[in-house]
Motif scaffolding. Structure first.
Motif, PDB file in Angstrom:
ATOM      1  N   ALA A  15      36.459  36.221  19.253  1.00  0.00           N
ATOM      2  CA  ALA A  15      36.661  34.824  18.823  1.00  0.00           C
ATOM      3  C   ALA A  15      35.439  34.051  18.669  1.00  0.00           C
ATOM      4  O   ALA A  15      35.715  32.953  18.271  1.00  0.00           O
ATOM      5  N   PHE A  16      34.359  34.604  18.875  1.00  0.00           N
ATOM      6  CA  PHE A  16      33.315  33.855  18.732  1.00  0.00           C
ATOM      7  C   PHE A  16      32.926  32.865  17.574  1.00  0.00           C
ATOM      8  O   PHE A  16      32.106  32.118  17.486  1.00  0.00           O
ATOM      9  N   SER A  46      29.311  25.791  34.877  1.00  0.00           N
ATOM     10  CA  SER A  46      30.399  26.454  35.558  1.00  0.00           C
ATOM     11  C   SER A  46      31.577  26.798  34.559  1.00  0.00           C
ATOM     12  O   SER A  46      31.746  28.181  34.571  1.00  0.00           O
ATOM     13  N   ILE A  47      31.801  26.046  33.607  1.00  0.00           N
ATOM     14  CA  ILE A  47      32.925  26.184  32.543  1.00  0.00           C
ATOM     15  C   ILE A  47      32.341  27.329  31.725  1.00  0.00           C
ATOM     16  O   ILE A  47      32.868  28.127  31.358  1.00  0.00           O
ATOM     17  N   ALA A  48      30.978  27.317  31.324  1.00  0.00           N
ATOM     18  CA  ALA A  48      30.456  28.252  30.502  1.00  0.00           C
ATOM     19  C   ALA A  48      30.432  29.528  30.874  1.00  0.00           C
ATOM     20  O   ALA A  48      30.559  30.681  30.269  1.00  0.00           O
ATOM     21  N   VAL A  53      30.499  32.056  27.709  1.00  0.00           N
ATOM     22  CA  VAL A  53      29.768  31.370  26.481  1.00  0.00           C
ATOM     23  C   VAL A  53      28.515  30.621  26.888  1.00  0.00           C
ATOM     24  O   VAL A  53      28.345  30.402  28.169  1.00  0.00           O
ATOM     25  N   SER A  54      27.757  30.080  25.878  1.00  0.00           N
ATOM     26  CA  SER A  54      26.731  29.067  26.356  1.00  0.00           C
ATOM     27  C   SER A  54      27.264  27.551  26.481  1.00  0.00           C
ATOM     28  O   SER A  54      28.381  27.490  26.366  1.00  0.00           O
ATOM     29  N   THR A  55      26.395  26.825  26.817  1.00  0.00           N
ATOM     30  CA  THR A  55      26.877  25.549  27.334  1.00  0.00           C
ATOM     31  C   THR A  55      27.144  24.702  26.091  1.00  0.00           C
ATOM     32  O   THR A  55      27.718  23.667  26.140  1.00  0.00           O
ATOM     33  N   THR A  56      26.665  25.142  24.872  1.00  0.00           N
ATOM     34  CA  THR A  56      26.577  24.407  23.512  1.00  0.00           C
ATOM     35  C   THR A  56      28.175  24.167  23.044  1.00  0.00           C
ATOM     36  O   THR A  56      28.265  22.993  22.789  1.00  0.00           O
TER      37      THR A  56
END
Length: 229
Positions: A15-16, A46-48, A53-56
């Protein structure tokens, strides 16, 4: 200030391609399901890590959530969850107004050739409800409302409504786990559907508004009860 502790499932790597949208949807559903208490600070890293995924894309998704009014950025505090009982209640009131207008338009605009399709959905909903098929009831509930929006041919209102939809599949599953709730919802859906088929715009509008408001009250109780106890 409470710290957000909701655990998010990793996203499917396939899904990326639309990563920002997927992160936005995952966070939005978690917030609307009451996974984050109002005032909780969201930690991007933490969410990433939880989503894999990355933080972007997380940063981009948080900006979208701020536009939705579900989070806000505070100087020196970061991103804070802005979704509480009052916010949810306003979203439900807005959705009731929009959905009832869509139902009115559907009753005015439904073609004779479209009536059997709506009647067939009601027949399926009746069968699934009386058969205790909760998952099928949840699916058909979405099919029913989507069909009405399509019949209404109100694309602008449909876009507005999407921003006010506080329900995700988990919330619907909780609500419809109660057989009595499924029966109430069926009666309300039948009233809405029959009014649209009869091209009774006023009855369709009134029935839809009453349905959304009652279901909304159930949602508010389920999602925010843990914070009121």
């Amino acid at each position: 200030m409470p710290v957000a502790e909701t655990i998010l499932a990793p996203l499917d790597p396939q899904a990326f391609s639309g990563l920002r949208e997927h992160v936005h949807r995952a966070l939005r559903q978690a917030i609307l399901a009451g996974g984050y208490e109002a005032g909780a600070r969201l930690n991007e890293r933490s969410i990433a890590e939880q989503l894999g995924v990355s933080t972007t894309p997380v940063k981009e998704a948080l900006r979208l959530l701020e536009a939705d009014g579900l989070v806000r950025t505070r100087p020196r505090s970061g991103v804070i969850v802005n979704f509480d009982f009052a916010c949810a209640e306003e979203m439900i009131l807005a959705r009731a107004a929009i959905e009832s207008t869509i139902a009115r338009l559907a009753a005015q605009r439904i073609a004779a050739s479209e009536k059997p399709g709506l009647g067939a959905i009601l027949d399926e909903m009746r069968r699934a409800t009386h058969g205790g098929e909760a998952e099928e009831v949840i699916r058909l509930n979405e099919v029913f409302h989507d069909h009405i929006r399509s019949v209404a041919r109100a694309n602008y209102l449909r876009l507005l409504n999407d921003r006010q939809d506080v329900y995700d599949s988990d919330a619907r599953r909780i609500i419809h786990s109660d057989p009595a709730e499924r029966e109430r919802a069926l009666a309300e859906h039948e009233a809405i559907g029959q009014a649209i088929i009869a091209r009774d715009a006023e009855a369709a509008e009134v029935a839809m508004k009453a349905h959304v408001l009652r279901a909304g009250e159930t949602y508010l109780d389920l999602v925010f009860r843990k914070y009121k106890d």
